[in-house]
Enzyme design. Structure first.
Site, PDB file in Angstrom:
ATOM      1  N   LYS A 121       2.013   1.041  -5.349  1.00 28.10           N
ATOM      2  CA  LYS A 121       1.193   2.654  -4.261  1.00 28.10           C
ATOM      3  C   LYS A 121       1.287   3.405  -5.049  1.00 28.10           C
ATOM      4  O   LYS A 121       0.773   4.341  -5.745  1.00 28.10           O
ATOM      5  CB  LYS A 121       1.153   2.231  -3.004  1.00 28.10           C
ATOM      6  N   ASP A 139      -3.059   3.123   0.696  1.00 28.99           N
ATOM      7  CA  ASP A 139      -1.923   2.740   1.659  1.00 28.99           C
ATOM      8  C   ASP A 139      -2.871   2.596   2.746  1.00 28.99           C
ATOM      9  O   ASP A 139      -3.718   1.722   2.700  1.00 28.99           O
ATOM     10  CB  ASP A 139      -1.961   4.300   0.704  1.00 28.99           C
TER      11      ASP A 139
END
Ligand code: SF4
Length: 211
Positions: A121, A139
């Protein structure tokens, strides 16, 4: 409607509302963004900006972070949560940057995810914002909305990332993630999503009562 078409429609509508993505964290260079993104885990961007304003005034380079006293780092970043782990990772990350990468933040996924505290991420945020390399950032918002809309049924962020990469055009990978993050904050909140005010409801399985 197939998932590819649905994703295209959702992107078009949300782009009209939110525009092109802009970084939500304050930073002046790639190293500062990397530190800010590490700090943003389980913390609001607003809080991270307050903390980094103090932190980056005193410490700027990977070498300075590598050499700084960990107790001082813990004290400064305390309010972002998980400060002990974050401090350890930031120190190790700075050390690796100095010792393996000449103090320069790498511009590719393979090297980025070798840095302590950096997962896919964070790496995708760096690639998208700094290096203009498309990636899907998964996320909590992207995970929740992609599931509600019906583009994936996966719960594991890496599986979601790879599934979305097959559905969404590569040029829109980073855009899609950012638009969903904005929409997740504004309308499609974790609790009580505002489906009545949602412009993409017609494309959303949850909003249409399908799930
Ligand atoms: S319709 Fe509801 S669940 Fe679907 S994206 Fe909009 S706010 Fe979220």
């Amino acid at each position: 409607m197939n998932k590819k078409t649905k994703a295209e429609k959702v992107i078009l509508i949300l782009k009209d509302i939110y525009g092109e993505p802009v970084p939500t964290l304050n930073y002046e260079n790639e190293f500062e963004l990397l530190i800010a993104v590490i700090l943003s885990a389980q913390c609001t961007d607003k809080r991270v900006d307050i903390v980094t304003a103090e932190l980056f005034k005193k410490y700027k380079t990977p070498k300075e972070f590598m050499e700084m006293d960990i107790k001082e780092l813990e004290k400064i970043i305390h309010s972002t949560g998980f400060y002990k782990n974050k401090s350890k990772n930031i120190k190790k990350c700075a050390k690796m940057l100095v010792e393996k990468y000449d103090g320069i933040v790498p511009n590719n996924m393979d090297d980025l995810i070798k840095l302590p505290g950096v997962g896919r991420k964070t790496a995708n945020v760096m690639l998208g914002h700094i290096f203009n390399i498309p990636g899907v950032v998964v996320d909590t918002h992207v995970k929740r909305l992609s599931n509600r809309i019906g583009l994936t049924k996966q719960q594991d962020p890496v599986k979601i990332e790879f599934e979305l990469m097959k559905i969404i055009q590569k040029k829109d990978w980073f855009l899609y993630s950012n638009l969903l993050i904005y929409h997740g904050r504004a309308i499609c909140t974790a609790r009580n999503p505002k489906c009545d005010n949602c412009k993409i409801r017609v494309y959303c399985e949850y909003g249409r009562g399908i799930k």
